[in-house]
Motif scaffolding. Structure first.
Motif, PDB file in Angstrom:
ATOM      1  N   THR A  51      61.178  19.191  10.082  1.00 35.42           N
ATOM      2  CA  THR A  51      62.140  19.563   9.046  1.00 35.42           C
ATOM      3  C   THR A  51      61.446  20.354   7.953  1.00 35.42           C
ATOM      4  N   GLN A  52      62.181  21.245   7.337  1.00 31.67           N
ATOM      5  CA  GLN A  52      61.715  21.956   6.152  1.00 31.67           C
ATOM      6  C   GLN A  52      62.137  21.224   4.885  1.00 31.67           C
ATOM      7  N   ALA A  53      63.286  20.590   4.931  1.00 31.72           N
ATOM      8  CA  ALA A  53      63.799  19.877   3.762  1.00 31.72           C
ATOM      9  C   ALA A  53      63.016  18.595   3.528  1.00 31.72           C
ATOM     10  N   GLY A  54      62.993  18.168   2.273  1.00 32.69           N
ATOM     11  CA  GLY A  54      62.403  16.898   1.913  1.00 32.69           C
ATOM     12  C   GLY A  54      63.451  15.977   1.333  1.00 32.69           C
ATOM     13  N   GLN A 103      56.796  23.881  -5.117  1.00 32.01           N
ATOM     14  CA  GLN A 103      57.193  24.104  -3.725  1.00 32.01           C
ATOM     15  C   GLN A 103      58.588  23.563  -3.430  1.00 32.01           C
ATOM     16  N   TRP A 104      59.106  22.690  -4.328  1.00 28.71           N
ATOM     17  CA  TRP A 104      60.388  22.044  -4.084  1.00 28.71           C
ATOM     18  C   TRP A 104      61.481  22.583  -5.000  1.00 28.71           C
ATOM     19  N   GLN A 105      62.678  22.693  -4.451  1.00 28.73           N
ATOM     20  CA  GLN A 105      63.871  23.006  -5.236  1.00 28.73           C
ATOM     21  C   GLN A 105      64.812  21.815  -5.105  1.00 28.73           C
ATOM     22  N   PRO A 126      70.840  27.767  -1.668  1.00 30.32           N
ATOM     23  CA  PRO A 126      69.701  28.309  -0.907  1.00 30.32           C
ATOM     24  C   PRO A 126      68.442  28.305  -1.760  1.00 30.32           C
ATOM     25  N   PRO A 127      67.341  27.788  -1.238  1.00 31.07           N
ATOM     26  CA  PRO A 127      66.115  27.738  -2.036  1.00 31.07           C
ATOM     27  C   PRO A 127      65.571  29.127  -2.308  1.00 31.07           C
ATOM     28  N   ALA A 128      64.922  29.272  -3.459  1.00 32.43           N
ATOM     29  CA  ALA A 128      64.266  30.522  -3.799  1.00 32.43           C
ATOM     30  C   ALA A 128      63.104  30.751  -2.833  1.00 32.43           C
ATOM     31  N   PRO A 133      64.077  22.886   0.034  1.00 28.39           N
ATOM     32  CA  PRO A 133      65.061  21.989  -0.581  1.00 28.39           C
ATOM     33  C   PRO A 133      64.562  20.547  -0.625  1.00 28.39           C
ATOM     34  N   LEU A 134      64.820  19.893  -1.737  1.00 31.60           N
ATOM     35  CA  LEU A 134      64.484  18.480  -1.911  1.00 31.60           C
ATOM     36  C   LEU A 134      65.740  17.765  -2.373  1.00 31.60           C
TER      37      LEU A 134
END
Length: 241
Positions: A51-54, A103-105, A126-128, A133-134
Motif C-alpha cells: 500500500t501507498q497509503a498509511g 511525506q504524509w498528507q 489527491p496528495p501533493a 495519504p495518511l
C-alpha cells in the motif's frame, strides 16, 4: 510479527495493575499474533498487500486490549500503520512528529456533520507530489470517538474526510446505537478504496470477514470452516496482483 497496535497493547498491559478481562471473555491463553485461542489462530492466513497509503490510529484507553478490536486488523494488512493511545490532557510527541512529517498528507476520518463549515470533504484529496495519504482513524466507542474529535486541538487544522458508504456495515462483534457506524477496519477499507488501492481494500475486508468467523466460532466453541465463503474470498483477493 509485532506491529504498531500490538506494541501499543503491550505498553498498555505493562501499565495495568490487573489482567484485562474482555466482556464475556475468559483468561484462556490467546495467540499473541491474532488474539484468538490457539485452536482458532489465523496468523498463517494474513494477507500481504503493498500500500501507498498509511493509517494512523488514535485509540481509546482500553481499545488495544480488546480481542474484538479491528484496528489490529488494519495494522496486519497496512504496513504503514501507526497507533497512539489518546488522552485529553496530553499528546504523544511521536504523533505530533508524524503529523509534521512532509511525506504524509493527513486527514481525519469522521462524519462531516461534526466538522466546522468548510472543513469536511467527501472524497480523498489527491496528495501533493512526493506525499502519501495518511488517514487518521479514531478508534473507540462512538462516545469516545466524538470526544477524541472534539478535544484534540492538534487535529483541528486537518481536513475531515466524511465517508458516504453505499453498503451497510457487516461487523458482528459489537453493537452500535447508530445504523451508519462502521468498525475501524471497515472504515480503513473504505479509505483505501477512495485512495485507489482496491486490492488492499478488498484484502482488508476479507481479512475482517475471516477474523469474524474465527472469533465467533471460538466464542461458541465451534470448529473453523476452513473452506467456507470467508476463507474462499480471502484466498481469492490474496491472489490478486
Amino acid at each position: 510479527m509485532s506491529h504498531a497496535v500490538s506494541l501499543l497493547r503491550a505498553a498498555r498491559l505493562a501499565r495495568s495493575a490487573k489482567p484485562f478481562l474482555a466482556r464475556g471473555g475468559s483468561l484462556r491463553a490467546r495467540c499473541a499474533g491474532c488474539r484468538l485461542v490457539p485452536s482458532h489462530c489465523l496468523c498463517a492466513l494474513r494477507p500481504a498487500v503493498p500500500t501507498q497509503a498509511g493509517m494512523c490510529l488514535l485509540m481509546a484507553d482500553t481499545e488495544p486490549l480488546k480481542p474484538s478490536n479491528t484496528g489490529w486488523l488494519v495494522a496486519d494488512v497496512v504496513a504503514d500503520t501507526f497507533a497512539f493511545g489518546w488522552a485529553r490532557t496530553e499528546v504523544d510527541p511521536a504523533l505530533l512528529a508524524l503529523l509534521a512529517d512532509p511525506q504524509w498528507q493527513a486527514c481525519v476520518v469522521f462524519p462531516g456533520e461534526y466538522a466546522a463549515p468548510g472543513r469536511a470533504v467527501q472524497s480523498a484529496v489527491p496528495p501533493a507530489p512526493g506525499r502519501r495519504p495518511l488517514f487518521i482513524l479514531l478508534d473507540g466507542t462512538w462516545a469516545e470517538a466524538r470526544k477524541m474529535f472534539g478535544k484534540s486541538p492538534y487535529l483541528a487544522h486537518l481536513p475531515v474526510l466524511s465517508l458516504q458508504p453505499e453498503q451497510a456495515s457487516r461487523y458482528q462483534l459489537r453493537r452500535s446505537r447508530r445504523d451508519d457506524h462502521f468498525c475501524t477496519s471497515e472504515v480503513a477499507a473504505l479509505c483505501l478504496a477512495l485512495a485507489g488501492e482496491q486490492a488492499a481494500a478488498q484484502a482488508l475486508q476479507a481479512w475482517l470477514d475471516v477474523f469474524t468467523h474465527h472469533y465467533l466460532q471460538a466464542r461458541n466453541q465451534l470448529p473453523v470452516a476452513w473452506d467456507g465463503p470467508a476463507h474462499q474470498r480471502l484466498r481469492a483477493v490474496s491472489a490478486l496482483p
